[in-house]
Design a protein around this motif. Structure first.
Motif, PDB file in Angstrom:
ATOM      1  N   VAL A 221      68.446  53.626  79.466  1.00  0.00           N
ATOM      2  CA  VAL A 221      68.496  52.206  79.121  1.00  0.00           C
ATOM      3  C   VAL A 221      67.091  51.684  78.829  1.00  0.00           C
ATOM      4  O   VAL A 221      66.879  50.927  77.871  1.00  0.00           O
ATOM      5  CB  VAL A 221      69.165  51.401  80.253  1.00  0.00           C
ATOM      6  N   ALA A 222      66.104  52.079  79.651  1.00  0.00           N
ATOM      7  CA  ALA A 222      64.724  51.632  79.439  1.00  0.00           C
ATOM      8  C   ALA A 222      64.208  52.084  78.075  1.00  0.00           C
ATOM      9  O   ALA A 222      63.625  51.293  77.323  1.00  0.00           O
ATOM     10  CB  ALA A 222      63.826  52.167  80.551  1.00  0.00           C
ATOM     11  N   VAL A 223      64.428  53.353  77.747  1.00  0.00           N
ATOM     12  CA  VAL A 223      63.959  53.889  76.467  1.00  0.00           C
ATOM     13  C   VAL A 223      64.622  53.154  75.304  1.00  0.00           C
ATOM     14  O   VAL A 223      63.957  52.774  74.323  1.00  0.00           O
ATOM     15  CB  VAL A 223      64.243  55.400  76.385  1.00  0.00           C
ATOM     16  N   CYS A 224      65.926  52.925  75.403  1.00  0.00           N
ATOM     17  CA  CYS A 224      66.647  52.292  74.298  1.00  0.00           C
ATOM     18  C   CYS A 224      66.278  50.820  74.139  1.00  0.00           C
ATOM     19  O   CYS A 224      66.200  50.316  73.010  1.00  0.00           O
ATOM     20  CB  CYS A 224      68.155  52.439  74.512  1.00  0.00           C
ATOM     21  N   ILE A 225      66.040  50.120  75.229  1.00  0.00           N
ATOM     22  CA  ILE A 225      65.656  48.712  75.132  1.00  0.00           C
ATOM     23  C   ILE A 225      64.253  48.579  74.562  1.00  0.00           C
ATOM     24  O   ILE A 225      63.996  47.749  73.690  1.00  0.00           O
ATOM     25  CB  ILE A 225      65.757  48.033  76.515  1.00  0.00           C
ATOM     26  N   VAL A 226      63.320  49.398  75.040  1.00  0.00           N
ATOM     27  CA  VAL A 226      61.951  49.334  74.536  1.00  0.00           C
ATOM     28  C   VAL A 226      61.908  49.744  73.060  1.00  0.00           C
ATOM     29  O   VAL A 226      61.243  49.105  72.243  1.00  0.00           O
ATOM     30  CB  VAL A 226      61.009  50.224  75.374  1.00  0.00           C
ATOM     31  N   ILE A 271      60.818  40.065  77.368  1.00  0.00           N
ATOM     32  CA  ILE A 271      60.036  38.827  77.263  1.00  0.00           C
ATOM     33  C   ILE A 271      59.282  38.767  75.938  1.00  0.00           C
ATOM     34  O   ILE A 271      59.281  37.747  75.248  1.00  0.00           O
ATOM     35  CB  ILE A 271      59.047  38.720  78.448  1.00  0.00           C
ATOM     36  N   TRP A 272      58.645  39.884  75.577  1.00  0.00           N
ATOM     37  CA  TRP A 272      57.748  39.895  74.421  1.00  0.00           C
ATOM     38  C   TRP A 272      58.488  40.082  73.105  1.00  0.00           C
ATOM     39  O   TRP A 272      58.250  39.384  72.122  1.00  0.00           O
ATOM     40  CB  TRP A 272      56.698  40.995  74.606  1.00  0.00           C
ATOM     41  N   SER A 275      64.334  42.398  70.802  1.00  0.00           N
ATOM     42  CA  SER A 275      65.060  43.412  70.034  1.00  0.00           C
ATOM     43  C   SER A 275      64.406  44.783  70.114  1.00  0.00           C
ATOM     44  O   SER A 275      64.914  45.741  69.528  1.00  0.00           O
ATOM     45  CB  SER A 275      65.173  42.984  68.570  1.00  0.00           C
ATOM     46  N   GLY A 276      63.286  44.919  70.828  1.00  0.00           N
ATOM     47  CA  GLY A 276      62.616  46.210  70.939  1.00  0.00           C
ATOM     48  C   GLY A 276      61.699  46.482  69.762  1.00  0.00           C
ATOM     49  O   GLY A 276      61.584  45.679  68.831  1.00  0.00           O
ATOM     50  N   LEU A 277      61.051  47.637  69.803  1.00  0.00           N
ATOM     51  CA  LEU A 277      60.072  47.975  68.775  1.00  0.00           C
ATOM     52  C   LEU A 277      60.702  48.125  67.397  1.00  0.00           C
ATOM     53  O   LEU A 277      60.129  47.741  66.386  1.00  0.00           O
ATOM     54  CB  LEU A 277      59.345  49.269  69.161  1.00  0.00           C
ATOM     55  N   PHE A 278      61.898  48.737  67.349  1.00  0.00           N
ATOM     56  CA  PHE A 278      62.577  48.959  66.071  1.00  0.00           C
ATOM     57  C   PHE A 278      64.001  48.402  66.113  1.00  0.00           C
ATOM     58  O   PHE A 278      64.903  48.960  65.516  1.00  0.00           O
ATOM     59  CB  PHE A 278      62.619  50.455  65.742  1.00  0.00           C
ATOM     60  N   GLY A 279      64.184  47.307  66.835  1.00  0.00           N
ATOM     61  CA  GLY A 279      65.521  46.730  66.975  1.00  0.00           C
ATOM     62  C   GLY A 279      66.039  46.167  65.673  1.00  0.00           C
ATOM     63  O   GLY A 279      65.271  45.710  64.820  1.00  0.00           O
ATOM     64  N   GLU A 283      65.019  38.214  65.632  1.00  0.00           N
ATOM     65  CA  GLU A 283      64.471  37.526  66.792  1.00  0.00           C
ATOM     66  C   GLU A 283      65.038  36.106  66.925  1.00  0.00           C
ATOM     67  O   GLU A 283      65.384  35.664  68.008  1.00  0.00           O
ATOM     68  CB  GLU A 283      62.945  37.460  66.677  1.00  0.00           C
ATOM     69  N   LEU A 284      65.152  35.373  65.802  1.00  0.00           N
ATOM     70  CA  LEU A 284      65.629  33.994  65.866  1.00  0.00           C
ATOM     71  C   LEU A 284      67.049  33.937  66.401  1.00  0.00           C
ATOM     72  O   LEU A 284      67.382  33.101  67.242  1.00  0.00           O
ATOM     73  CB  LEU A 284      65.541  33.334  64.493  1.00  0.00           C
ATOM     74  N   GLU A 285      67.907  34.865  65.919  1.00  0.00           N
ATOM     75  CA  GLU A 285      69.294  34.880  66.375  1.00  0.00           C
ATOM     76  C   GLU A 285      69.367  35.154  67.872  1.00  0.00           C
ATOM     77  O   GLU A 285      70.196  34.603  68.572  1.00  0.00           O
ATOM     78  CB  GLU A 285      70.071  35.940  65.597  1.00  0.00           C
ATOM     79  N   GLU A 286      68.491  36.051  68.358  1.00  0.00           N
ATOM     80  CA  GLU A 286      68.512  36.369  69.778  1.00  0.00           C
ATOM     81  C   GLU A 286      68.088  35.175  70.612  1.00  0.00           C
ATOM     82  O   GLU A 286      68.662  34.879  71.657  1.00  0.00           O
ATOM     83  CB  GLU A 286      67.573  37.548  70.056  1.00  0.00           C
ATOM     84  N   ARG A 287      67.055  34.460  70.180  1.00  0.00           N
ATOM     85  CA  ARG A 287      66.537  33.364  70.972  1.00  0.00           C
ATOM     86  C   ARG A 287      67.497  32.164  70.952  1.00  0.00           C
ATOM     87  O   ARG A 287      67.582  31.409  71.907  1.00  0.00           O
ATOM     88  CB  ARG A 287      65.144  32.941  70.452  1.00  0.00           C
ATOM     89  N   VAL A 288      68.213  31.981  69.843  1.00  0.00           N
ATOM     90  CA  VAL A 288      69.222  30.935  69.781  1.00  0.00           C
ATOM     91  C   VAL A 288      70.449  31.357  70.598  1.00  0.00           C
ATOM     92  O   VAL A 288      70.995  30.580  71.336  1.00  0.00           O
ATOM     93  CB  VAL A 288      69.621  30.639  68.322  1.00  0.00           C
TER      94      VAL A 288
END
Length: 288
Positions: A221-226, A271-272, A275-279, A283-288
């Motif tokens: 999970v950590a690898v996939c999220i990052v 936090i940063w 969507s991760g490095l290559f998500g 970003e806007l959709e996630e924050r909304v």
């Protein structure tokens, strides 16, 4: 030099742990939280086939991988297909299956250090003055071969291209006659088999214990999220970032901080860059 060598070994190990999880989510958007349980189950089935039924190592590996792939496909066909498209229910259902498998194994007697798979190659050698087991070098070789084989499969076979199409645009793939549920079953079978391959390569370095299932799930999970959920490139890059961070932490702080590094990587990424490095999400959709 020892940080570089063991950092590479640890990073490839994390790649092996995460590939199956990434494949399943990339194709079907299904988070398979039974991934760690399938990892331990494959090792245990292999041990049983060798020590109870007397099969040789190669046959035990073949049968255990086929069994793991079948279990993964059955999980989707009988249970997960009914909750597909409901993210919370998918997580709860897959985690419940994994929990039942792991705690069932514990109840059945999988505890202690008596369950061990033999290494494929005995002995050790020296690289730049650092002693390294042959089996750990085999882990690196197996990781490279597996990633290359997956790339060839996805880009050079009809099933692989169908899986790739589903991962890129499910609606467009459906209009071309690709069966979504069938591809999800294939992805679950392949993802489960990849979890089994990781187990057979990595478990000879230690014991087969229930706790390994929870550890592998956290690392995957950590690898996939990052790296970005569903991104193979991101998963490989994230494996090296987390892998080297863990080795540096072990060198300067201690082994019990390895999991802390993975959890911190998850928190910092969310936090940063959610969507991760290559998500693939915006970003806007996630924050909304």
């Amino acid at each position: 030099m020892d940080i570089i060598i063991y950092g590479i070994i640890n990073s490839v190990s994390l790649t092996l742990m995460a590939l199956g999880f990434t494949l399943v989510y990339g194709v079907s958007r299904l988070p398979n939280f039974a991934h760690g349980a399938l990892y331990v189950l494959t090792g245990y089935i292999t041990w049983l086939l060798m020590n109870r039924l007397g099969l040789n190592y190669p046959l035990a590996i073949l049968f255990s991988l086929c069994a793991c792939a079948g279990i993964g496909a059955a999980m989707y066909y009988f249970i997960l297909v009914r909750v597909r498209g409901m993210p919370i229910s998918e997580i709860i259902a897959s985690y419940a299956i994994g929990l039942a498998i792991l705690e069932g194994l514990r109840w059945g007697g999988l505890k202690g250090g008596t369950f061990v798979l033999p290494p494929f190659i005995q002995g050790s050698t020296e690289l730049f003055g650092i002693s390294v087991d042959f089996h750990r070098l085999l882990v690196v070789g197996a990781g490279i071969i597996l990633v290359a084989a997956l790339w060839l499969f996805v880009n050079g076979t009809k099933i692989g291209l169908a899986l790739k199409g589903m991962a890129q645009d499910e609606r467009a793939a459906l209009t071309l006659g690709i069966d979504s549920d069938r591809m999800a079953i294939v992805a679950m079978a392949l993802g489960s088999m990849l979890a089994g391959v990781a187990a057979l390569v990595l478990l000879p370095l230690g014991n087969i214990v229930v706790e390994a299932g929870y550890h592998v799930l956290i690392m995957a999970v950590a690898v996939c999220i990052v790296g970005g959920l569903g991104s193979w490139t991101g998963a490989i890059l994230a494996s090296f970032l987390i892998g080297f961070a863990q080795i540096l932490t072990v060198s300067y702080l201690g082994t019990h901080f390895q999991v802390v590094v993975a959890l911190l990587a998850i928190i910092i990424t969310l936090i940063w860059r959610p969507s991760g490095l290559f998500g693939w999400q915006k970003e806007l959709e996630e924050r909304v």
